[in-house]
Write a protein that holds these residues in place. Sequence first.
Motif, PDB file in Angstrom:
ATOM      1  N   LYS A   6     -13.610  69.425  -8.924  1.00  0.00           N
ATOM      2  CA  LYS A   6     -12.516  68.953  -7.470  1.00  0.00           C
ATOM      3  C   LYS A   6     -12.089  70.091  -7.054  1.00  0.00           C
ATOM      4  CE  LYS A   6      -8.628  65.901  -9.610  1.00  0.00           C
ATOM      5  NZ  LYS A   6      -7.525  65.704 -10.448  1.00  0.00           N
ATOM      6  N   THR A   7     -11.718  71.500  -7.676  1.00  0.00           N
ATOM      7  CA  THR A   7     -11.773  72.713  -6.469  1.00  0.00           C
ATOM      8  C   THR A   7     -13.073  72.608  -5.036  1.00  0.00           C
ATOM      9  OG1 THR A   7     -11.082  73.501  -8.536  1.00  0.00           O
ATOM     10  CG2 THR A   7     -11.342  75.011  -6.825  1.00  0.00           C
ATOM     11  N   LYS A   8     -14.501  72.448  -5.876  1.00  0.00           N
ATOM     12  CA  LYS A   8     -15.541  73.056  -5.338  1.00  0.00           C
ATOM     13  C   LYS A   8     -15.279  71.936  -4.308  1.00  0.00           C
ATOM     14  CE  LYS A   8     -19.743  73.847  -6.303  1.00  0.00           C
ATOM     15  NZ  LYS A   8     -21.259  73.864  -6.458  1.00  0.00           N
ATOM     16  N   GLN A   9     -14.901  70.373  -4.593  1.00  0.00           N
ATOM     17  CA  GLN A   9     -14.556  69.333  -3.371  1.00  0.00           C
ATOM     18  C   GLN A   9     -13.800  69.294  -1.731  1.00  0.00           C
ATOM     19  OE1 GLN A   9     -17.286  66.825  -3.230  1.00  0.00           O
ATOM     20  NE2 GLN A   9     -16.315  66.952  -1.160  1.00  0.00           N
ATOM     21  N   ALA A  10     -12.360  69.976  -2.834  1.00  0.00           N
ATOM     22  CA  ALA A  10     -11.141  70.508  -1.640  1.00  0.00           C
ATOM     23  C   ALA A  10     -12.001  71.896  -0.906  1.00  0.00           C
ATOM     24  CB  ALA A  10     -10.232  71.237  -2.868  1.00  0.00           C
ATOM     25  N   ILE A  11     -12.366  72.254  -1.203  1.00  0.00           N
ATOM     26  CA  ILE A  11     -12.823  73.546  -0.168  1.00  0.00           C
ATOM     27  C   ILE A  11     -13.636  73.049   0.718  1.00  0.00           C
ATOM     28  CG2 ILE A  11     -14.346  75.632  -0.338  1.00  0.00           C
ATOM     29  CD1 ILE A  11     -13.830  76.192  -3.183  1.00  0.00           C
ATOM     30  N   LEU A  12     -14.839  72.313   0.572  1.00  0.00           N
ATOM     31  CA  LEU A  12     -16.108  71.400   1.121  1.00  0.00           C
ATOM     32  C   LEU A  12     -15.346  71.265   2.532  1.00  0.00           C
ATOM     33  CD1 LEU A  12     -18.634  70.350  -0.483  1.00  0.00           C
ATOM     34  CD2 LEU A  12     -18.220  72.294   0.819  1.00  0.00           C
ATOM     35  N   LYS A  22     -12.387  73.708  14.820  1.00  0.00           N
ATOM     36  CA  LYS A  22     -12.797  75.110  15.146  1.00  0.00           C
ATOM     37  C   LYS A  22     -14.422  75.700  15.783  1.00  0.00           C
ATOM     38  CE  LYS A  22      -9.664  78.002  13.794  1.00  0.00           C
ATOM     39  NZ  LYS A  22      -8.856  78.741  12.559  1.00  0.00           N
ATOM     40  N   GLY A  23     -15.106  74.730  14.850  1.00  0.00           N
ATOM     41  CA  GLY A  23     -16.902  75.547  15.299  1.00  0.00           C
ATOM     42  C   GLY A  23     -16.716  76.016  13.747  1.00  0.00           C
ATOM     43  N   PHE A  24     -18.052  76.696  13.401  1.00  0.00           N
ATOM     44  CA  PHE A  24     -17.808  77.400  12.459  1.00  0.00           C
ATOM     45  C   PHE A  24     -17.840  79.026  12.333  1.00  0.00           C
ATOM     46  CE2 PHE A  24     -21.604  80.350   9.959  1.00  0.00           C
ATOM     47  CZ  PHE A  24     -21.233  79.668   8.461  1.00  0.00           C
ATOM     48  N   HIS A  25     -18.464  80.210  14.046  1.00  0.00           N
ATOM     49  CA  HIS A  25     -17.469  81.428  14.085  1.00  0.00           C
ATOM     50  C   HIS A  25     -16.288  81.381  13.938  1.00  0.00           C
ATOM     51  CE1 HIS A  25     -22.527  82.117  14.202  1.00  0.00           C
ATOM     52  NE2 HIS A  25     -22.298  81.518  14.982  1.00  0.00           N
ATOM     53  N   ALA A  26     -15.661  80.538  14.550  1.00  0.00           N
ATOM     54  CA  ALA A  26     -14.128  80.756  14.160  1.00  0.00           C
ATOM     55  C   ALA A  26     -13.203  80.751  13.291  1.00  0.00           C
ATOM     56  CB  ALA A  26     -14.015  79.740  15.505  1.00  0.00           C
ATOM     57  N   THR A  27     -14.195  80.614  12.700  1.00  0.00           N
ATOM     58  CA  THR A  27     -13.334  79.794  11.127  1.00  0.00           C
ATOM     59  C   THR A  27     -13.306  80.625   9.590  1.00  0.00           C
ATOM     60  OG1 THR A  27     -13.795  77.426  11.421  1.00  0.00           O
ATOM     61  CG2 THR A  27     -13.242  77.977   9.293  1.00  0.00           C
ATOM     62  N   SER A  28     -12.355  81.380   8.918  1.00  0.00           N
ATOM     63  CA  SER A  28     -12.264  81.554   8.579  1.00  0.00           C
ATOM     64  C   SER A  28     -12.658  81.869   7.056  1.00  0.00           C
ATOM     65  CB  SER A  28     -11.214  83.429   8.662  1.00  0.00           C
ATOM     66  OG  SER A  28     -10.201  83.323   8.187  1.00  0.00           O
ATOM     67  N   LEU A  29     -13.417  82.747   6.146  1.00  0.00           N
ATOM     68  CA  LEU A  29     -12.585  81.973   4.491  1.00  0.00           C
ATOM     69  C   LEU A  29     -11.337  81.987   4.492  1.00  0.00           C
ATOM     70  CD1 LEU A  29     -15.231  83.933   2.067  1.00  0.00           C
ATOM     71  CD2 LEU A  29     -15.114  81.112   3.113  1.00  0.00           C
ATOM     72  N   ARG A  30     -10.117  82.576   4.561  1.00  0.00           N
ATOM     73  CA  ARG A  30      -8.845  82.677   4.765  1.00  0.00           C
ATOM     74  C   ARG A  30      -8.377  81.427   4.899  1.00  0.00           C
ATOM     75  NH1 ARG A  30      -4.877  87.418   5.026  1.00  0.00           N
ATOM     76  NH2 ARG A  30      -6.669  88.415   5.729  1.00  0.00           N
ATOM     77  N   ALA A  36      -7.144  74.733   2.117  1.00  0.00           N
ATOM     78  CA  ALA A  36      -7.379  73.872   0.924  1.00  0.00           C
ATOM     79  C   ALA A  36      -6.271  74.351  -0.358  1.00  0.00           C
ATOM     80  CB  ALA A  36      -8.281  74.069   0.415  1.00  0.00           C
ATOM     81  N   GLN A  37      -5.509  74.847   0.315  1.00  0.00           N
ATOM     82  CA  GLN A  37      -4.533  75.913  -0.595  1.00  0.00           C
ATOM     83  C   GLN A  37      -5.150  76.216  -2.293  1.00  0.00           C
ATOM     84  OE1 GLN A  37      -1.555  72.204  -0.588  1.00  0.00           O
ATOM     85  NE2 GLN A  37      -0.214  73.857  -0.281  1.00  0.00           N
ATOM     86  N   ILE A  38      -6.364  77.070  -1.369  1.00  0.00           N
ATOM     87  CA  ILE A  38      -7.075  78.417  -3.217  1.00  0.00           C
ATOM     88  C   ILE A  38      -6.804  79.183  -2.226  1.00  0.00           C
ATOM     89  CG2 ILE A  38      -9.315  77.572  -3.991  1.00  0.00           C
ATOM     90  CD1 ILE A  38      -9.303  75.149  -3.596  1.00  0.00           C
ATOM     91  N   ILE A  43     -12.880  81.065  -3.143  1.00  0.00           N
ATOM     92  CA  ILE A  43     -14.123  80.401  -2.826  1.00  0.00           C
ATOM     93  C   ILE A  43     -14.908  81.166  -3.486  1.00  0.00           C
ATOM     94  CG2 ILE A  43     -14.939  79.233  -0.226  1.00  0.00           C
ATOM     95  CD1 ILE A  43     -11.459  79.255   0.325  1.00  0.00           C
ATOM     96  N   ALA A  44     -15.284  82.508  -2.689  1.00  0.00           N
ATOM     97  CA  ALA A  44     -16.244  83.529  -2.871  1.00  0.00           C
ATOM     98  C   ALA A  44     -16.727  83.393  -4.234  1.00  0.00           C
ATOM     99  CB  ALA A  44     -15.749  85.268  -2.853  1.00  0.00           C
ATOM    100  N   TYR A  45     -15.817  82.976  -5.221  1.00  0.00           N
ATOM    101  CA  TYR A  45     -16.909  83.124  -6.885  1.00  0.00           C
ATOM    102  C   TYR A  45     -17.643  81.449  -6.256  1.00  0.00           C
ATOM    103  CZ  TYR A  45     -16.304  80.580 -11.613  1.00  0.00           C
ATOM    104  OH  TYR A  45     -17.088  80.366 -12.501  1.00  0.00           O
TER     105      TYR A  45
END
Lengths: 212, 212
Positions: A6-12, A22-30, A36-38, A43-45
């Motif tokens: 579920k967590t993985k899917q929410a991240i995806l 926004k495009g890939f480059h303009a999107t951060s993990l933050r 995703a409220q994670i 995500i790094a994990y």
Amino acid sequence: MNRQTKTKQAILDAALYLFHLKGFHATSLRDIGQKAQINPANIAYYFKNKNGLLEFCLTSYFEDYIDVLDRNVQVLDDKGPQECLMDLVRDILHFQAKNFLASSFIYGETALDSNLNREILSTYYMKENYYFQVVYEKGFKEKLFRHVSFPISMLQLKGQLSAPIIHARYSREVLHIFPQESYYIEKYIEDTIHFLHGTLFNNEPVRKLALS
Amino acid sequence: MNRQTKTKQAILDAALYLFHLKGFHATSLRDIGQKAQINPANIAYYFKNKNGLLEFCLTSYFEDYIDVLDRNVQVLDDKGPQECLMDLVRDILHFQAKNFLASSFIYGETALDSNLNREILSTYYMKENYYFQVVYEKGFKEKLFRHVSFPISMLQLKGQLSAPIIHARYSREVLHIFPQESYYIEKYIEDTIHFLHGTLFNNEPVRKLALS
């Protein structure tokens, strides 16, 4: 679905939404974490970094897509090349509509000619091409397809198949149609099949009967 | 071309090249300056900032594009809707090939559904749509076009017209054709016209003669 999945899917889902917007480059993990409220550390994990996440997105999308092609081409001999190609068109358009954000992001990156996972994209497009080639070759051999140039016809078909995704906003805002609604999906499928009849299929039922 | 115009053109060319390659967000004025061998301060003098540069790119591309449409639709009454639409297809495909980088960048942004100059894009697409609608309406009225749905047919045509740009890398790397070479451009035009004959045109010369 367990909690991890579920967590993985929410991240995806969040990632695809933001990549698309926004495009890939303009999107951060933050950003993805926020959406995703994670916690970004989480995500790094799962995915190591943004590139790992992207690779996972692309791979899982294309594995499913290739399954769609494979399933259809498996029954090529039973159905014949015309039926098989029509079913491919139907299933691909449904698949894309179901996976709209991912399709949209991937086509966008393809159009921009970015270096983003170039290898992944070309690997899968080579596979895709292989399946279509098998169908076309049978069609040419059995004289059920006209003598057209395979690559040009394939490029045209690619244009037909990608239009509802690539020109989705144009469809909504200029043409006032909603290519993700099932009414329009079915209508578009019908007209793409007309396109095959009008440009590719040899519509001579006598010859077809003689072969079967 | 005077020196000012030359400098401006060099900036535009470098910007389009980099937007196409890396995307708009990932490109800085410094990158553009480096590529064009022009001081970034000079770019700011001509275009204020990156957004001003982008706006100029889009506007000058679309002004030329709309000219192509306008020139063709002006002679709609003389040529009739079938000839007119075929000429539009020809001229648009040539225009896009000539302005490959700009076309590619614009289609990519359209696919990504970015907020990038949303108004500019939709303003010009509305204009484009207007011209096509005029041609289709005449075609329907004179029964030279079949009773198809205008928006669906338009979306299909859009797919045909954008494919050589959006799927340019796919064409080169997977299909091994070069959609910017004039041999393939002409071949693709021919097959797009077959598409019009196969899906849209009522090919009944008797009725056509009766009307003229």
